[in-house]
Design a protein around this motif. Structure first.
Motif, PDB file in Angstrom:
ATOM      1  N   PRO A 278     -24.715 -36.940  57.117  1.00 11.96           N
ATOM      2  CA  PRO A 278     -25.095 -38.436  57.677  1.00 11.96           C
ATOM      3  C   PRO A 278     -25.798 -39.234  56.985  1.00 11.96           C
ATOM      4  O   PRO A 278     -25.560 -40.135  56.970  1.00 11.96           O
ATOM      5  N   ALA A 279     -26.672 -38.761  56.146  1.00 11.41           N
ATOM      6  CA  ALA A 279     -27.546 -39.586  55.413  1.00 11.41           C
ATOM      7  C   ALA A 279     -26.665 -40.255  54.221  1.00 11.41           C
ATOM      8  O   ALA A 279     -27.026 -41.165  53.346  1.00 11.41           O
ATOM      9  N   LEU A 280     -25.514 -39.462  53.933  1.00 14.13           N
ATOM     10  CA  LEU A 280     -24.734 -40.066  52.833  1.00 14.13           C
ATOM     11  C   LEU A 280     -23.617 -41.071  53.008  1.00 14.13           C
ATOM     12  O   LEU A 280     -23.177 -41.988  52.514  1.00 14.13           O
ATOM     13  N   LEU A 281     -23.085 -40.765  54.463  1.00 19.49           N
ATOM     14  CA  LEU A 281     -22.007 -41.487  54.955  1.00 19.49           C
ATOM     15  C   LEU A 281     -21.951 -42.983  54.733  1.00 19.49           C
ATOM     16  O   LEU A 281     -21.153 -43.674  54.087  1.00 19.49           O
ATOM     17  N   VAL A 282     -22.897 -43.870  55.154  1.00 16.60           N
ATOM     18  CA  VAL A 282     -22.824 -44.943  55.049  1.00 16.60           C
ATOM     19  C   VAL A 282     -23.926 -45.688  54.141  1.00 16.60           C
ATOM     20  O   VAL A 282     -23.699 -47.292  53.860  1.00 16.60           O
ATOM     21  N   ASN A 283     -24.933 -44.987  53.849  1.00 14.36           N
ATOM     22  CA  ASN A 283     -25.727 -45.484  52.934  1.00 14.36           C
ATOM     23  C   ASN A 283     -26.101 -44.700  51.397  1.00 14.36           C
ATOM     24  O   ASN A 283     -26.907 -45.146  50.804  1.00 14.36           O
ATOM     25  N   GLY A 284     -25.181 -43.837  51.380  1.00 11.68           N
ATOM     26  CA  GLY A 284     -25.364 -42.957  50.188  1.00 11.68           C
ATOM     27  C   GLY A 284     -24.575 -43.928  48.931  1.00 11.68           C
ATOM     28  O   GLY A 284     -24.029 -44.577  49.183  1.00 11.68           O
ATOM     29  N   THR A 285     -25.117 -43.169  47.773  1.00 15.34           N
ATOM     30  CA  THR A 285     -24.685 -43.639  46.726  1.00 15.34           C
ATOM     31  C   THR A 285     -23.757 -42.705  45.860  1.00 15.34           C
ATOM     32  O   THR A 285     -24.069 -41.380  46.073  1.00 15.34           O
ATOM     33  N   TYR A 286     -22.945 -42.841  44.727  1.00 15.25           N
ATOM     34  CA  TYR A 286     -22.479 -41.869  43.876  1.00 15.25           C
ATOM     35  C   TYR A 286     -23.321 -41.122  43.585  1.00 15.25           C
ATOM     36  O   TYR A 286     -23.130 -39.881  43.625  1.00 15.25           O
ATOM     37  N   GLY A 287     -24.468 -41.451  43.175  1.00 16.86           N
ATOM     38  CA  GLY A 287     -25.467 -40.501  42.338  1.00 16.86           C
ATOM     39  C   GLY A 287     -25.922 -39.671  43.631  1.00 16.86           C
ATOM     40  O   GLY A 287     -26.218 -38.449  42.908  1.00 16.86           O
ATOM     41  N   ASP A 288     -26.181 -40.005  44.666  1.00 19.17           N
ATOM     42  CA  ASP A 288     -26.579 -39.118  45.793  1.00 19.17           C
ATOM     43  C   ASP A 288     -25.577 -37.934  45.969  1.00 19.17           C
ATOM     44  O   ASP A 288     -25.771 -36.704  46.082  1.00 19.17           O
ATOM     45  N   GLN A 289     -24.244 -38.582  46.047  1.00 21.04           N
ATOM     46  CA  GLN A 289     -23.044 -37.543  46.460  1.00 21.04           C
ATOM     47  C   GLN A 289     -23.197 -36.526  45.408  1.00 21.04           C
ATOM     48  O   GLN A 289     -23.255 -35.372  45.859  1.00 21.04           O
TER      49      GLN A 289
END
Length: 355
Positions: free
Chosen positions: A197-208
């Motif tokens: 959920p933390a990645l879905l709408v606010n995440g970045t490529y780096g986070d992913q």
């Protein structure tokens, strides 16, 4: 490569960089209009239409017979030199799947994909996972991923490399195949249900990519290009997670879809108005042993040339080679779909999607 070419031939190759996020084709148009066109330009598939009739046909070049990844135009011939091969599919952490007793080859359609996700989700805590799949829908920085690349699965998954029916349908009729698109949309819904959920709408490529490298996701919706990051910028996180083996399965949103999407992400082309002979000599050298060593061993690319003897350290290299050898690849055509207005029109004309 430019440095090595100069040492071997005495010919200087000046590289003109374009900053990340800048429209490269707009920059090139500016060069063209000011009579400063480079001798070699980079083009994605959609970029070639900007230079209709202005590029050299390189069909007679020696490198053209050594690859299936050249950009070939039905009217103007072989226009694009491929410098690497990349693949699009659902990448996975093989160690996680093995611990869960899941054979990736058993995921052949939407039901088996959902079953695998459910099984992994039930063991998420013991496996140290944050989520089953790392998927982003963030539009500003990741539209190229969750938009272009995943939409490519709708166009090409399961098709032969010469089958263009769905991209043609959208381009010519502004229409989507309702059943196929609903199956595709259901797969995206599945990714959303099991993503971080933390990645879905606010995440970045780096986070992913970082979280996948750190062993926090069992699957990730990215292409093979992340392999270079796993052993590069994310090497410490990847090592801490055990340098796990990776693989890739098709985006099988319909039962039996068994292909990943492979292509050169872009090509090098030679404008006619310039030092065309010198430019083509450089590209021919790029396909030969000395340059291929740089491309593979230093740049980490997977060579598109059949006679290349160097093996990339990229973790996805063996997976891509297996799919190519088995003839289980589809073309990569998402860059040929129309601008957003016709695409939205087609989607809005499709019936309401329900999972």
């Amino acid at each position: 490569m430019a440095d090595r070419y100069q040492k071997e031939t005495g010919v200087t190759v000046e590289i003109i960089p374009v900053a990340a996020g800048v429209d490269a084709q707009a920059t090139l148009k500016g060069y063209y209009l000011s009579d400063q066109m480079p001798d070699i330009i980079a083009c994605e598939a959609s970029g070639f239409s900007n230079w209709e009739g202005l590029l050299m046909d390189m069909s007679d070049q020696g490198w053209a017979s050594k690859t299936d990844a050249a950009y070939v135009d039905s009217t103007y011939g072989t226009l694009g030199f491929p410098y690497t091969t990349e693949a699009i599919g659902l990448a996975y952490n093989a160690d996680i799947l093995e611990k869960c007793g899941i054979d990736p080859k058993s995921i052949t359609g939407p039901s088996s994909m959902e079953d695998a996700f459910k099984k992994i989700d039930s063991q998420k805590s013991s496996l140290g996972l944050t989520a089953v799949v790392g998927y982003c829908a963030e539009p500003e920085n990741l539209g190229w991923s969750s938009g272009n690349h995943l939409m490519g699965a709708y166009f090409d998954s399961g098709l032969s490399r010469t089958d263009t029916k769905y991209i043609d349908q959208l381009n010519n009729e502004v229409k989507l195949d309702e059943n196929r698109f609903l199956g595709y949309a259901n797969m995206i819904g599945l990714f959303i249900d099991y993503s971080d959920p933390a990645l879905l709408v606010n995440g970045t490529y780096g986070d992913q990519v970082h979280n996948f490298a750190a062993g926090k996701y069992a699957f990730i919706t990215q292409g093979s290009w992340i392999g270079a990051t796993l052993v590069g910028d994310e090497a410490s996180s990847y090592a801490a997670a055990g340098n796990f083996k990776v693989g890739m399965i098709p985006y099988a949103f319909e039962e039996g879809q068994d292909t990943i999407l492979t292509s050169a992400p872009s090509w090098w082309a030679v404008p006619k108005e310039g030092q065309a002979d010198a430019a083509m000599a450089f590209l021919q050298w790029c396909a030969e042993d000395s340059a291929q060593q740089v491309m593979v061993e230093e740049a980490g690319f997977i060579s598109p040339f059949k006679d290349c003897k160097y093996v990339a350290s990229d973790p996805f290299a063996s997976t891509i080679s297996e799919y190519i050898s088995a003839g289980k690849t589809s073309r990569w055509q998402e860059m040929l779909f129309p601008q957003i207005s016709p695409l939205l029109t087609a989607i809005l004309q499709t019936t309401t999607m329900k999972r």
